[in-house]
Motif scaffolding. Structure first.
Motif, PDB file in Angstrom:
ATOM      1  N   ALA A 110      41.089  36.976  48.742  1.00  0.00           N
ATOM      2  CA  ALA A 110      40.213  35.943  48.197  1.00  0.00           C
ATOM      3  C   ALA A 110      40.309  35.873  46.678  1.00  0.00           C
ATOM      4  O   ALA A 110      40.286  34.790  46.089  1.00  0.00           O
ATOM      5  N   MET A 111      40.421  37.032  46.037  1.00  0.00           N
ATOM      6  CA  MET A 111      40.571  37.056  44.586  1.00  0.00           C
ATOM      7  C   MET A 111      41.819  36.297  44.147  1.00  0.00           C
ATOM      8  O   MET A 111      41.776  35.473  43.218  1.00  0.00           O
ATOM      9  N   ALA A 112      42.939  36.550  44.835  1.00  0.00           N
ATOM     10  CA  ALA A 112      44.176  35.854  44.499  1.00  0.00           C
ATOM     11  C   ALA A 112      44.014  34.351  44.701  1.00  0.00           C
ATOM     12  O   ALA A 112      44.474  33.548  43.873  1.00  0.00           O
ATOM     13  N   GLN A 113      43.352  33.979  45.773  1.00  0.00           N
ATOM     14  CA  GLN A 113      43.151  32.556  46.049  1.00  0.00           C
ATOM     15  C   GLN A 113      42.264  31.909  44.977  1.00  0.00           C
ATOM     16  O   GLN A 113      42.513  30.792  44.532  1.00  0.00           O
ATOM     17  N   ALA A 114      41.231  32.636  44.533  1.00  0.00           N
ATOM     18  CA  ALA A 114      40.354  32.107  43.485  1.00  0.00           C
ATOM     19  C   ALA A 114      41.079  32.004  42.152  1.00  0.00           C
ATOM     20  O   ALA A 114      40.916  31.017  41.418  1.00  0.00           O
ATOM     21  N   PHE A 115      41.879  33.009  41.800  1.00  0.00           N
ATOM     22  CA  PHE A 115      42.674  32.918  40.575  1.00  0.00           C
ATOM     23  C   PHE A 115      43.547  31.673  40.595  1.00  0.00           C
ATOM     24  O   PHE A 115      43.639  30.939  39.605  1.00  0.00           O
ATOM     25  N   PRO A 182      41.650  36.623  28.496  1.00  0.00           N
ATOM     26  CA  PRO A 182      42.265  36.301  29.780  1.00  0.00           C
ATOM     27  C   PRO A 182      41.724  34.962  30.293  1.00  0.00           C
ATOM     28  O   PRO A 182      40.670  34.492  29.847  1.00  0.00           O
ATOM     29  N   GLN A 183      42.428  34.384  31.233  1.00  0.00           N
ATOM     30  CA  GLN A 183      41.968  33.114  31.807  1.00  0.00           C
ATOM     31  C   GLN A 183      40.863  33.322  32.837  1.00  0.00           C
ATOM     32  O   GLN A 183      40.102  32.390  33.136  1.00  0.00           O
ATOM     33  N   ALA A 184      40.776  34.506  33.403  1.00  0.00           N
ATOM     34  CA  ALA A 184      39.711  34.879  34.331  1.00  0.00           C
ATOM     35  C   ALA A 184      39.635  36.403  34.354  1.00  0.00           C
ATOM     36  O   ALA A 184      40.604  37.086  34.012  1.00  0.00           O
ATOM     37  N   ILE A 185      38.483  36.922  34.742  1.00  0.00           N
ATOM     38  CA  ILE A 185      38.252  38.364  34.815  1.00  0.00           C
ATOM     39  C   ILE A 185      37.779  38.700  36.221  1.00  0.00           C
ATOM     40  O   ILE A 185      36.968  37.967  36.808  1.00  0.00           O
ATOM     41  N   THR A 186      38.258  39.796  36.770  1.00  0.00           N
ATOM     42  CA  THR A 186      37.724  40.283  38.036  1.00  0.00           C
ATOM     43  C   THR A 186      37.024  41.619  37.853  1.00  0.00           C
ATOM     44  O   THR A 186      37.532  42.520  37.181  1.00  0.00           O
ATOM     45  N   ILE A 187      35.812  41.714  38.404  1.00  0.00           N
ATOM     46  CA  ILE A 187      35.126  42.991  38.567  1.00  0.00           C
ATOM     47  C   ILE A 187      35.575  43.498  39.925  1.00  0.00           C
ATOM     48  O   ILE A 187      35.149  42.997  40.969  1.00  0.00           O
ATOM     49  N   PHE A 188      36.445  44.481  39.922  1.00  0.00           N
ATOM     50  CA  PHE A 188      37.285  44.793  41.070  1.00  0.00           C
ATOM     51  C   PHE A 188      36.863  46.115  41.705  1.00  0.00           C
ATOM     52  O   PHE A 188      37.441  47.166  41.457  1.00  0.00           O
ATOM     53  N   CYS A 189      35.828  46.040  42.528  1.00  0.00           N
ATOM     54  CA  CYS A 189      35.354  47.182  43.318  1.00  0.00           C
ATOM     55  C   CYS A 189      34.114  46.701  44.042  1.00  0.00           C
ATOM     56  O   CYS A 189      33.198  46.177  43.402  1.00  0.00           O
ATOM     57  N   THR A 190      34.045  46.878  45.355  1.00  0.00           N
ATOM     58  CA  THR A 190      32.895  46.362  46.094  1.00  0.00           C
ATOM     59  C   THR A 190      31.730  47.338  46.161  1.00  0.00           C
ATOM     60  O   THR A 190      30.758  47.095  46.871  1.00  0.00           O
ATOM     61  N   GLU A 204      27.924  33.650  28.402  1.00  0.00           N
ATOM     62  CA  GLU A 204      28.084  34.322  27.108  1.00  0.00           C
ATOM     63  C   GLU A 204      29.521  34.274  26.612  1.00  0.00           C
ATOM     64  O   GLU A 204      29.767  33.983  25.428  1.00  0.00           O
ATOM     65  N   ILE A 205      30.487  34.560  27.486  1.00  0.00           N
ATOM     66  CA  ILE A 205      31.873  34.714  27.032  1.00  0.00           C
ATOM     67  C   ILE A 205      32.751  33.508  27.330  1.00  0.00           C
ATOM     68  O   ILE A 205      33.863  33.408  26.809  1.00  0.00           O
ATOM     69  N   GLY A 206      32.276  32.602  28.187  1.00  0.00           N
ATOM     70  CA  GLY A 206      33.030  31.381  28.463  1.00  0.00           C
ATOM     71  C   GLY A 206      34.278  31.580  29.296  1.00  0.00           C
ATOM     72  O   GLY A 206      35.219  30.780  29.209  1.00  0.00           O
ATOM     73  N   ILE A 207      34.313  32.633  30.127  1.00  0.00           N
ATOM     74  CA  ILE A 207      35.469  32.932  30.973  1.00  0.00           C
ATOM     75  C   ILE A 207      34.967  33.126  32.402  1.00  0.00           C
ATOM     76  O   ILE A 207      33.975  33.829  32.619  1.00  0.00           O
ATOM     77  N   PRO A 208      35.632  32.542  33.410  1.00  0.00           N
ATOM     78  CA  PRO A 208      35.222  32.776  34.797  1.00  0.00           C
ATOM     79  C   PRO A 208      35.352  34.256  35.163  1.00  0.00           C
ATOM     80  O   PRO A 208      36.319  34.916  34.785  1.00  0.00           O
ATOM     81  N   ILE A 209      34.377  34.753  35.908  1.00  0.00           N
ATOM     82  CA  ILE A 209      34.363  36.152  36.331  1.00  0.00           C
ATOM     83  C   ILE A 209      34.236  36.185  37.854  1.00  0.00           C
ATOM     84  O   ILE A 209      33.296  35.625  38.416  1.00  0.00           O
ATOM     85  N   PHE A 210      35.173  36.849  38.495  1.00  0.00           N
ATOM     86  CA  PHE A 210      35.187  36.914  39.952  1.00  0.00           C
ATOM     87  C   PHE A 210      34.905  38.343  40.414  1.00  0.00           C
ATOM     88  O   PHE A 210      35.759  39.223  40.298  1.00  0.00           O
ATOM     89  N   ASP A 211      33.698  38.550  40.902  1.00  0.00           N
ATOM     90  CA  ASP A 211      33.291  39.852  41.436  1.00  0.00           C
ATOM     91  C   ASP A 211      33.734  39.956  42.889  1.00  0.00           C
ATOM     92  O   ASP A 211      33.626  38.986  43.658  1.00  0.00           O
ATOM     93  N   THR A 212      34.220  41.130  43.308  1.00  0.00           N
ATOM     94  CA  THR A 212      34.819  41.224  44.626  1.00  0.00           C
ATOM     95  C   THR A 212      33.806  41.140  45.774  1.00  0.00           C
ATOM     96  O   THR A 212      34.162  40.722  46.874  1.00  0.00           O
TER      97      THR A 212
END
Length: 252
Positions: A110-115, A182-190, A204-212
């Protein structure tokens, strides 16, 4: 009764974050519920015994039990493909569907698909993991076309201990990664408490953040054709386009 949407999640046994967080994410949608099946995971490292925790047999057994609850999708709500390779998750999804007849996804796919939906190939990575695992994750991302331009990790073997890392610590790591644009950030750990702080950090930072953990919900909803923009207040991820499930599977 309104038609229910039942999302199944495969869960590491020592995880204490993803279950309450997942339920919180869907709490404003009473027709959507999340259901969990556990299998043994207690350590995240490159030791042979730690890697063997992710053999598919116990995961398939847990998936079959979830199928008894008539869930409509099953997601491996974990990040092991980050160090084992994305193909490990692709094979797992195929095995789950073959064994249960239920469509399957994972947090990593899902992370890859969202990126890709975001148009992001220069990404930032925030994890609690050991040096050896972080190096593998960065290498795995590169093989899938995602350049890690900035990363932070805590060198913790976990897994239970990840749940005790504060939101303030996670937010600080995200801010440090964001400095490299970066163009997007992942918080990578469930088992990290990242999902709830995403909206504030994105503003605050203006960058998409994708939490797993959020990605698992997003992906599970997409797989059953349910609009993800029903989920409010949990970040930009849920506003990404809702393509048909077939398009999603092709993308991963």
């Amino acid at each position: 009764m309104k038609s229910r949407k039942l999302l199944g999640m495969l869960t590491p046994s020592s995880n204490t974050v993803l279950e309450p967080m997942s339920s919180a994410i869907v709490s404003d949608c009473p027709d959507i519920t999340v259901h969990f099946g556990r299998f043994k995971v207690t350590e995240i490292s490159a030791r042979k015994e730690a890697l063997e925790q992710f053999d598919t047999a116990p995961m398939i057994a847990a998936a079959k039990l979830l199928a008894d609850a008539k869930v409509q999708s099953i997601c491996w709500n974990g990040t092991s493909a980050g160090w084992l390779g994305f193909d490990s998750d692709r094979r797992l999804c195929n095995e789950i569907t073959a064994s249960t007849g239920i469509p399957a996804t994972t947090s990593v796919l899902a992370m890859a698909q969202a990126f890709r939906a975001q148009g992001a190939d220069r990404i930032g990575l925030v994890t609690p993991y050991l040096d050896e695992i972080q190096e593998r994750v960065v290498s795995t991302f590169a093989k899938e076309g995602f350049e890690c331009v900035s990363e932070r990790h805590l060198n913790d073997p976990g897994n239970f201990s990840f749940s005790e890392i504060s939101e303030d610590t996670i937010a600080g790591m995200v801010r440090e990664v964001a400095r490299d644009k970066p163009q997007a950030i992942t918080i990578f750990c469930t088992n990290l408490r990242g999902a709830r702080i995403v909206p504030q950090l994105e503003a605050e930072i203006g960058i998409p953040i994708f939490d797993t953990v959020s990605l698992a919900i997003w992906s599970g909803l997409r797989l059953i054709g349910e609009p993800t923009n029903r989920i409010k207040g949990w970040g930009q991820l849920f506003e990404l386009g809702d393509d048909a499930p077939e398009s999603m599977r092709a993308a991963i």
